[in-house]
Design an enzyme around this catalytic site. Structure first.
Site, PDB file in Angstrom:
ATOM      1  N   CYS A 201     -21.540   3.851  70.936  1.00 33.40           N
ATOM      2  CA  CYS A 201     -20.695   2.726  70.422  1.00 33.40           C
ATOM      3  C   CYS A 201     -21.132   2.087  69.188  1.00 33.40           C
ATOM      4  CB  CYS A 201     -20.249   1.655  71.463  1.00 33.40           C
ATOM      5  SG  CYS A 201     -21.917   1.050  72.182  1.00 33.40           S
TER       6      CYS A 201
ATOM      7  N   GLU B 132     -26.926  -6.425  72.037  1.00 32.24           N
ATOM      8  CA  GLU B 132     -26.352  -5.104  71.693  1.00 32.24           C
ATOM      9  C   GLU B 132     -25.933  -5.200  70.330  1.00 32.24           C
ATOM     10  OE1 GLU B 132     -23.568  -3.285  74.299  1.00 32.24           O
ATOM     11  OE2 GLU B 132     -22.811  -1.717  72.804  1.00 32.24           O
TER      12      GLU B 132
ATOM     13  N   GLU C 147     -25.039  -5.531  80.101  1.00 33.93           N
ATOM     14  CA  GLU C 147     -25.011  -5.792  78.846  1.00 33.93           C
ATOM     15  C   GLU C 147     -24.388  -6.904  78.501  1.00 33.93           C
ATOM     16  OE1 GLU C 147     -22.839  -1.801  78.215  1.00 33.93           O
ATOM     17  OE2 GLU C 147     -24.667  -1.228  77.546  1.00 33.93           O
TER      18      GLU C 147
HETATM   19 ZN   LIG Z   1     -22.675  -0.749  70.971  1.00 39.68          ZN
END
Ligand SMILES: [Zn+2]
Length: 820
Positions: free
Chosen positions: A425, A357, A341
């Protein structure tokens, strides 16, 4: 209005707290303070409806999802456990799910600051009561541990703080502190602030020099602690934020942890993934998990501003140069690699597999807004604007209730926004950023006002001893004419620093990562004060037109930013963009989407001589300017590859994936050789596809999507994690077909994953219930990056089989299997 108010303290009650304790605090701060979003009122057609939808759709949606997925119930279970229940079980998936509730309370608080909403206020208070009841008597707050029972993940750690690398104990409360600061500022209430300070006091008792020294694996508490410091004036919170940043990359006093339980090896540092590979002030590159990184850099900028620490500022500038110079997508997306990520190596910016992201884009936006106020340089605002209009807005649907986690720059139809994620998130993060967007427009010092972003509306601030209102009239981002009326309460001498965006000065980014193909300087922006020309761009100071004068009510500044269609090319070092062009207009990056372009975009060629015209389409995608023109397309027709004229329509990148799934591309081929051929739907397209057990995405074997190379991230099927086994794909037809040729394009991700070309393969055909091998006229080749074609004696059959023997230690996959 006072400086304290400028610093973001909104409630009268807080001024009292601030006055009683601020003498403990340091004098240093950002040279310019943000004008709080409560003093900036947007009345435009772009942001105002988005903010309203965020308040009325997104925030309620995220609260509802938090309820339905057990995130709120977890707090109730923790309360029950504290009252003696022993049968509780954390009822969502990740221990950091608590933070989604905190982030949404932060978003709701911002909404409450500008809109009276008794029902929302009551609901938030109810949540705060639940959080208070879930807090342990000494201030510890982490529902997953308090509930007891089976842990939701193995990385909770046996006891408190034992596995900070992954437990997110300090990450969670960081979001709690941000929420508490926002809630107190918005409502004047102290109920959430009391929970936050009780937690922060515990963390301060447990961590620090001579105490625990392990920093959080996932940064965020640093930003939260600074906000708590600003709201309460309690110096130890700022010191603790600095302590956590300084603890990174240092082994002194660290408690060892086991990263990989299978290896069982103890280690002290978390490594690059968590920016813990070397002390922060020695770090020079943006690395690791990109959300963690962005929050660290933002928190470090806060600490640098409040302590004047030059080593911090030097480190931040180096890391920023690396990020903006080698790791920033044209869309403002951050993080090339899905595996961790996060950041990939310099210039590795793949488009289809881009991670970018939404949270990483937001974290980097927050970091750049702080860098702007620290360095008073418009280059940071350029990056901020790019991220906001493209990489942040793409994270949420036009309907406000669907989201993207990764924000890729190309798609073959596999991407779709969804209402929620098990790891959620991103949705609450978008909610809190959108509500506070007006707070990023202006910054002010004693004698300067910085205009960083543009939208119709008003901003109220204090400068040079006078109240000042700025009134922007503009149709930004669709038009580049911006009229700013200056309304000081009394005549006053100060500097109005108006950002002239880099994109209008022929610099898409403040580095050489991207450049425009258009000749530099044409057409050039203009600036007028009360109708008189001000010379640009030579009069610019760090990207700002500094206009110093005695301002009188009714003075008018007119900035005109020409918005021709601009073509971007990437630095040659970015392999994924070589031979490709992206298109921008104003601050917006454009893309081609399937639905406007006859279903296909990967085969579009946009030659250097082709032109695009801007066209306002109020009916489309919430009202946008589209770009239309004539390009080319590469297709297979009657077995031949042909290049034909094709009309194209481009839409703003942030609006893609709102009309169903299909192809999308930001970077278009400049020459036919760089486009993906749109294949004729051959015989294989008519087949029903089945495959051996546990094959992943077998239908991609005949999706007609032309691979660019064997490690192309698009459109392949695979058998991972199976290794060394015999596998198969079958094509079954309704009526018998005559076949005499088979071509396979193997998937092989050497260097990244576990798939290799197979050891061997062959073609079988079905006769009755038996599978017989065809009589092949040549070798069954296993070349990478190529079609492997075998001709055979014709067979008539209702089913054909591709039989594959995987290499001993490797898996395998197929991009495409065609037959004739
Ligand atoms: Zn996130």
């Amino acid at each position: 209005m006072t400086r304290a108010r400028l610093a973001g303290v909104l409630a009268g009650a807080l001024l009292i707290i601030f006055a009683s304790t601020c003498s403990q605090g340091p004098k240093a701060d950002y040279p310019a303070a943000p004008v709080p979003f409560t003093d900036v009122h947007l009345t435009d057609a772009f942001w105002a409806p988005r903010l309203e939808m965020n308040r009325t759709v997104t925030i309620p949606h995220v609260f509802k999802q938090s309820e339905e997925t057990g995130r709120v119930k977890n707090f109730e279970l923790a309360e029950a456990a504290l009252e003696g229940a022993t049968d509780g079980k954390y009822c969502s998936r990740y221990p950091f799910d608590d933070s989604d509730v905190y982030k949404t309370i932060e978003a709701a608080s911002y909404a409450l600051a500008t809109h009276s909403d008794p029902e929302l206020d009551r609901y938030v208070n109810g949540l705060i009561a639940k959080i208070a009841a879930a807090q342990e008597p000494d201030g510890y707050l982490y529902a997953a541990r308090t509930i007891g029972g089976p842990p939701p993940q193995p990385w909770l750690g046996k006891e408190r703080w034992a596995h900070l690398y992954m437990s997110h104990e300090l990450y969670n409360v960081g979001h709690l502190y941000e929420a508490a600061a926002a809630h107190t500022q918005a409502t004047g209430k102290k109920n959430l602030l009391a929970i936050a300070t009780k937690s922060a006091d515990l963390v301060a008792r447990e961590f620090g020099p001579g105490k625990r020294t392990n920093p959080p694996g996932h940064e965020e508490i640093e930003i939260g602690l600074v906000k708590l410091y600003r709201v309460t004036g309690t110096r130890k919170y700022l010191d603790l934020a600095k302590f956590f940043i300084d603890a990174r990359g240092r082994t002194e006093g660290r408690i060892p942890f086991v990263e990989n339980p299978r290896e069982g090896k103890e280690q002290l540092l978390y490594g690059e993934y968590a920016q813990d590979h070397k002390p922060f002030i020695e770090q020079t590159e943006a690395v690791g998990h990109a959300v963690r990184a962005g929050y660290l850099y933002a928190g470090a900028a806060d600490v640098a501003a409040l302590t004047g620490d030059a080593a911090y500022i030097a480190a931040l500038e180096k890391i920023w140069a690396d990020m903006a110079g080698t790791k920033l997508y044209i869309t403002g997306g951050i993080g090339a690699a899905g595996g961790w990520e996060g950041y990939g190596p310099p210039y590795r910016l793949p488009n289809l597999s881009a991670y970018a992201e939404t949270c990483a884009n937001i974290a980097t936006f927050l970091w750049n807004s702080r860098m702007q106020r620290l360095g008073l340089d418009a280059k940071y605002a350029d990056v901020m604007e790019r991220i906001l209009y493209n990489g942040v807005l793409s994270g949420i649907s036009l309907s406000g209730d669907k989201f993207f986690y990764p924000n890729p720059l190309a798609s073959f139809g596999q991407h779709e926004r969804v209402p929620w994620f098990s790891c959620a998130c991103c949705p609450p993060n978008v909610a809190r950023i959108l509500t506070s967007v007006p707070g990023y427009f202006y910054a002010a010092s004693n004698d300067k006002v910085y205009v960083n972003l543009f939208a119709q509306g008003t901003g109220k601030m204090r400068v040079a001893g006078t109240d000042l209102e700025l009134v922007q009239t503009t149709d930004y981002p669709w038009k580049g004419d911006i009229r700013i009326e200056v309304r000081p309460a009394k005549d006053a001498e100060f500097t109005l620093a108006v950002r002239v965006p880099g994109w209008a000065l022929n610099r898409p980014v403040p580095t050489d990562l991207y450049t425009y193909m258009e000749p530099p300087g044409e057409p050039w922006p203009t600036l007028k004060v009360n109708g008189q020309d001000v010379k640009l761009p030579h009069g610019l100071d760090k990207g700002y037109a500094l206009i110093k004068r005695t301002w009188k009510a009714g003075d008018v500044v007119e900035l005109s930013l020409p918005m021709p269609v601009r073509r971007v090319v990437a630095n040659e070092a970015v392999e994924a963009d070589r031979g490709r062009v992206a298109v921008e207009r104003g601050p917006l990056v454009y893309c081609a989407e399937w639905t406007d372009n006859d279903g296909r975009v990967a085969n579009i060629v946009f030659p250097d001589g082709a032109t695009l015209a801007a066209e306002s389409r109020p009916d489309l995608l919430g009202g946008v300017v589209v770009l239309t023109g004539e390009a080319e397309a590469v297709s297979e027709k009657a077995g031949k590859i042909v290049v034909e004229k094709k009309p194209v329509t481009l839409i703003p990148y942030y609006t893609w994936a709102n009309r169903g799934r299909g192809e999308m591309a930001v970077w278009l081929a400049r020459e036919p050789g760089k486009a993906r051929v749109a294949r004729e739907p051959g015989l294989s397209a008519k087949a029903v596809v089945t495959a051996s057990e546990r094959a992943v995405n077998p239908k991609r074997a005949n999706d007609q999507f032309e691979p660019e190379s064997s490690d192309d991230a698009a459109g392949y099927m695979h058998w991972w994690p199976k290794k060394g086994t015999a596998e198969w794909i079958d094509y079954t037809f309704e009526t018998p077909v005559r076949v005499s040729e088979s071509s396979v394009y193997w998937f092989d991700d050497t260097g990244g994953g576990g798939c290799r070309v197979p050891a061997s393969w062959r073609i079988l055909y079905k006769t009755g219930e038996d599978w017989l091998p065809v009589k092949a006229a040549g070798e069954y080749a296993v070349a990478k990056d190529a079609w492997n074609t075998v001709k055979f004696s014709p067979v008539r059959t209702k089913a054909l089989r591709l039989e594959v023997q995987l290499q001993d230690d490797w898996s395998a996959g197929v991009h495409e299997w065609t037959i004739k």
